[in-house]
Design a protein around this motif. Structure first.
Motif, PDB file in Angstrom:
ATOM      1  N   SER A  25       0.502   7.417  12.406  1.00 23.37           N
ATOM      2  CA  SER A  25       1.896   6.987  12.289  1.00 23.37           C
ATOM      3  C   SER A  25       2.803   8.207  12.442  1.00 23.37           C
ATOM      4  N   SER A  26       3.989   7.984  13.039  1.00 26.13           N
ATOM      5  CA  SER A  26       4.906   9.114  13.272  1.00 26.13           C
ATOM      6  C   SER A  26       5.690   9.464  12.014  1.00 26.13           C
ATOM      7  N   GLU A  27       5.475   8.722  10.938  1.00 22.87           N
ATOM      8  CA  GLU A  27       6.302   8.972   9.752  1.00 22.87           C
ATOM      9  C   GLU A  27       5.901  10.249   9.005  1.00 22.87           C
ATOM     10  N   ILE A  28       6.929  10.908   8.500  1.00 21.71           N
ATOM     11  CA  ILE A  28       6.721  12.009   7.559  1.00 21.71           C
ATOM     12  C   ILE A  28       7.654  11.731   6.381  1.00 21.71           C
ATOM     13  N   TYR A  29       7.473  12.444   5.297  1.00 20.74           N
ATOM     14  CA  TYR A  29       8.379  12.294   4.159  1.00 20.74           C
ATOM     15  C   TYR A  29       9.044  13.642   3.889  1.00 20.74           C
ATOM     16  N   VAL A  30      10.344  13.593   3.654  1.00 19.44           N
ATOM     17  CA  VAL A  30      11.087  14.816   3.396  1.00 19.44           C
ATOM     18  C   VAL A  30      11.567  14.764   1.950  1.00 19.44           C
ATOM     19  N   LEU A  31      11.029  15.680   1.161  1.00 21.49           N
ATOM     20  CA  LEU A  31      11.401  15.717  -0.254  1.00 21.49           C
ATOM     21  C   LEU A  31      12.461  16.802  -0.448  1.00 21.49           C
ATOM     22  N   LEU A  50      24.152  10.916  -6.228  1.00 20.49           N
ATOM     23  CA  LEU A  50      23.143  11.820  -6.812  1.00 20.49           C
ATOM     24  C   LEU A  50      23.803  12.884  -7.692  1.00 20.49           C
ATOM     25  N   LYS A  51      23.181  13.124  -8.835  1.00 20.87           N
ATOM     26  CA  LYS A  51      23.743  14.146  -9.723  1.00 20.87           C
ATOM     27  C   LYS A  51      23.306  15.542  -9.260  1.00 20.87           C
ATOM     28  N   GLU A  52      24.007  16.525  -9.764  1.00 25.67           N
ATOM     29  CA  GLU A  52      23.673  17.912  -9.435  1.00 25.67           C
ATOM     30  C   GLU A  52      22.215  18.184  -9.830  1.00 25.67           C
ATOM     31  N   ASN A  53      21.475  18.871  -8.980  1.00 24.47           N
ATOM     32  CA  ASN A  53      20.051  19.185  -9.190  1.00 24.47           C
ATOM     33  C   ASN A  53      19.131  17.971  -9.064  1.00 24.47           C
ATOM     34  N   GLY A  54      19.696  16.826  -8.649  1.00 23.48           N
ATOM     35  CA  GLY A  54      18.871  15.634  -8.446  1.00 23.48           C
ATOM     36  C   GLY A  54      17.985  15.772  -7.206  1.00 23.48           C
ATOM     37  N   TYR A  55      17.028  14.825  -7.080  1.00 27.53           N
ATOM     38  CA  TYR A  55      16.066  14.837  -5.975  1.00 27.53           C
ATOM     39  C   TYR A  55      16.270  13.636  -5.063  1.00 27.53           C
ATOM     40  N   ALA A  56      15.915  13.817  -3.792  1.00 29.86           N
ATOM     41  CA  ALA A  56      15.921  12.676  -2.862  1.00 29.86           C
ATOM     42  C   ALA A  56      14.667  12.741  -2.001  1.00 29.86           C
ATOM     43  N   LEU A  57      14.143  11.570  -1.680  1.00 26.45           N
ATOM     44  CA  LEU A  57      12.955  11.489  -0.816  1.00 26.45           C
ATOM     45  C   LEU A  57      13.287  10.561   0.345  1.00 26.45           C
ATOM     46  N   TYR A  58      13.119  11.058   1.580  1.00 27.75           N
ATOM     47  CA  TYR A  58      13.435  10.255   2.763  1.00 27.75           C
ATOM     48  C   TYR A  58      12.231  10.139   3.677  1.00 27.75           C
ATOM     49  N   LYS A  59      11.935   8.910   4.086  1.00 33.66           N
ATOM     50  CA  LYS A  59      10.956   8.742   5.169  1.00 33.66           C
ATOM     51  C   LYS A  59      11.683   9.023   6.479  1.00 33.66           C
ATOM     52  N   VAL A  60      11.012   9.720   7.382  1.00 29.14           N
ATOM     53  CA  VAL A  60      11.601   9.992   8.703  1.00 29.14           C
ATOM     54  C   VAL A  60      10.539   9.736   9.772  1.00 29.14           C
ATOM     55  N   ARG A 118       0.832  -1.199   0.000  1.00 29.04           N
ATOM     56  CA  ARG A 118       0.000   0.000   0.000  1.00 29.04           C
ATOM     57  C   ARG A 118       0.872   1.256   0.000  1.00 29.04           C
ATOM     58  N   ALA A 119       2.174   1.066   0.375  1.00 32.47           N
ATOM     59  CA  ALA A 119       3.123   2.190   0.408  1.00 32.47           C
ATOM     60  C   ALA A 119       3.241   2.862  -0.961  1.00 32.47           C
ATOM     61  N   VAL A 120       2.917   2.118  -2.003  1.00 35.55           N
ATOM     62  CA  VAL A 120       3.028   2.671  -3.360  1.00 35.55           C
ATOM     63  C   VAL A 120       2.194   3.951  -3.495  1.00 35.55           C
ATOM     64  N   TYR A 121       1.091   4.040  -2.760  1.00 33.35           N
ATOM     65  CA  TYR A 121       0.221   5.215  -2.896  1.00 33.35           C
ATOM     66  C   TYR A 121       0.836   6.452  -2.241  1.00 33.35           C
ATOM     67  N   LYS A 122       1.755   6.237  -1.290  1.00 33.70           N
ATOM     68  CA  LYS A 122       2.441   7.398  -0.706  1.00 33.70           C
ATOM     69  C   LYS A 122       3.338   8.014  -1.792  1.00 33.70           C
ATOM     70  N   LEU A 123       4.119   7.153  -2.450  1.00 33.88           N
ATOM     71  CA  LEU A 123       5.018   7.648  -3.509  1.00 33.88           C
ATOM     72  C   LEU A 123       4.211   8.256  -4.658  1.00 33.88           C
ATOM     73  N   ILE A 137      11.291  19.984   1.545  1.00 28.57           N
ATOM     74  CA  ILE A 137       9.861  20.072   1.858  1.00 28.57           C
ATOM     75  C   ILE A 137       9.455  18.926   2.771  1.00 28.57           C
ATOM     76  N   ILE A 138       8.754  19.256   3.844  1.00 28.31           N
ATOM     77  CA  ILE A 138       8.268  18.209   4.757  1.00 28.31           C
ATOM     78  C   ILE A 138       6.815  17.941   4.408  1.00 28.31           C
ATOM     79  N   THR A 139       6.468  16.671   4.250  1.00 29.31           N
ATOM     80  CA  THR A 139       5.126  16.366   3.774  1.00 29.31           C
ATOM     81  C   THR A 139       4.633  15.039   4.344  1.00 29.31           C
ATOM     82  N   LYS A 140       3.306  14.880   4.322  1.00 27.13           N
ATOM     83  CA  LYS A 140       2.718  13.613   4.766  1.00 27.13           C
ATOM     84  C   LYS A 140       1.572  13.300   3.811  1.00 27.13           C
ATOM     85  N   PRO A 141       1.787  12.354   2.895  1.00 24.36           N
ATOM     86  CA  PRO A 141       0.721  12.062   1.928  1.00 24.36           C
ATOM     87  C   PRO A 141      -0.503  11.442   2.597  1.00 24.36           C
ATOM     88  N   ASP A 142      -1.625  11.552   1.948  1.00 23.58           N
ATOM     89  CA  ASP A 142      -2.886  11.024   2.482  1.00 23.58           C
ATOM     90  C   ASP A 142      -2.776   9.524   2.784  1.00 23.58           C
TER      91      ASP A 142
END
Ligand code: SAM
Length: 208
Positions: A185-191, A143-153, A23-28, A174-179
């Protein structure tokens, strides 16, 4: 049934219907719909990738010209056009294997890492953020220059410090929490958008 449980079930049901492994796929998917960081032809690395829901979606979006590589402690059932390795982000030799496989700069690094949880909030937070720090160290090597990273925290006392640290390496954090992430849950996602140029990082290091 509580509303939060109903939502959890809704995403689990949807994942099953659409042949996704988690179900984690829907967060991404929700994060990508808002921020468009995954695109056709990209090279994507997913850390803590089992059972493979994020890998399935990343591969679908990047398509046959893209490259998707995943690592996890657990074996991942094969996914077409996806390379996976069994290993740990905490082990030098496994990180070395991953870097060899990537064979060049990655466009995006994803991390949904989670340790085995004890249920003790603060302890789980410390374990999870330690793992995520390893994911950041790995990110810096690929990671290349201007690349993106997404971390669960997992949120806790070290979260603010970690996020401030991320801001040293990315132009926009950006700190975010998808629907699809459960409210309780204490998790957030940091983009993290736009990995800074090596020279910018060098200036920062010299000035400190
Ligand atoms: C929440 S799951 C990831 C779910 C995945 N995003 C998906 O869509 O299927 C977190 C994963 O982190 C992995 N993990 C924990 N510690 C790890 C480590 N040291 N190295 C690699 N993976 C690790 C766990 O084995 C677990 O499979």
């Amino acid at each position: 049934m509580k509303l939060s449980d109903a939502r959890k079930d809704q995403y689990r049901k949807l994942a099953k219907e659409n042949m996704y492994r988690s179900r984690a796929v829907y967060k991404l998917s929700q994060l990508n719909k808002s921020h468009h960081f995954l695109k056709e032809g990209m090279k994507v690395v997913d850390i803590g990738a089992a059972p493979g829901g994020w890998l399935q979606l990343a591969s679908k979006i990047t398509g046959p010209k893209g490259t998707v590589i995943g690592i996890d402690l657990k074996e991942i059932e094969p996914i077409p056009n996806v390379i996976t390795i069994v290993g740990s982000i905490e082990e030098e030799k496994d990180i070395g294997k991953l870097i060899n496989l990537i064979g060049g700069n990655a466009d995006v690094v994803l991390s949904d890492l989670a340790p085995n949880v004890s249920g003790l909030w603060e302890m789980d937070h410390i374990k999870q953020i330690d793992l995520t720090r390893k994911a950041l160290e790995f990110t810096k090597t690929v990671l290349k220059e201007n690349g993106y990273a997404l971390y669960k925290v997992f949120q806790g006392e070290d979260t603010a410090g970690f996020i401030n640290h991320l801001k040293e390496f990315f132009l926009n954090v950006i700190i975010t929490k998808p629907d699809a992430s459960r409210k309780q849950s204490s998790e957030i996602y940091v983009l993290c958008k736009k990995y800074k140029k090596k020279e910018q990082l060098q200036i920062r290091i010299t000035n400190t």
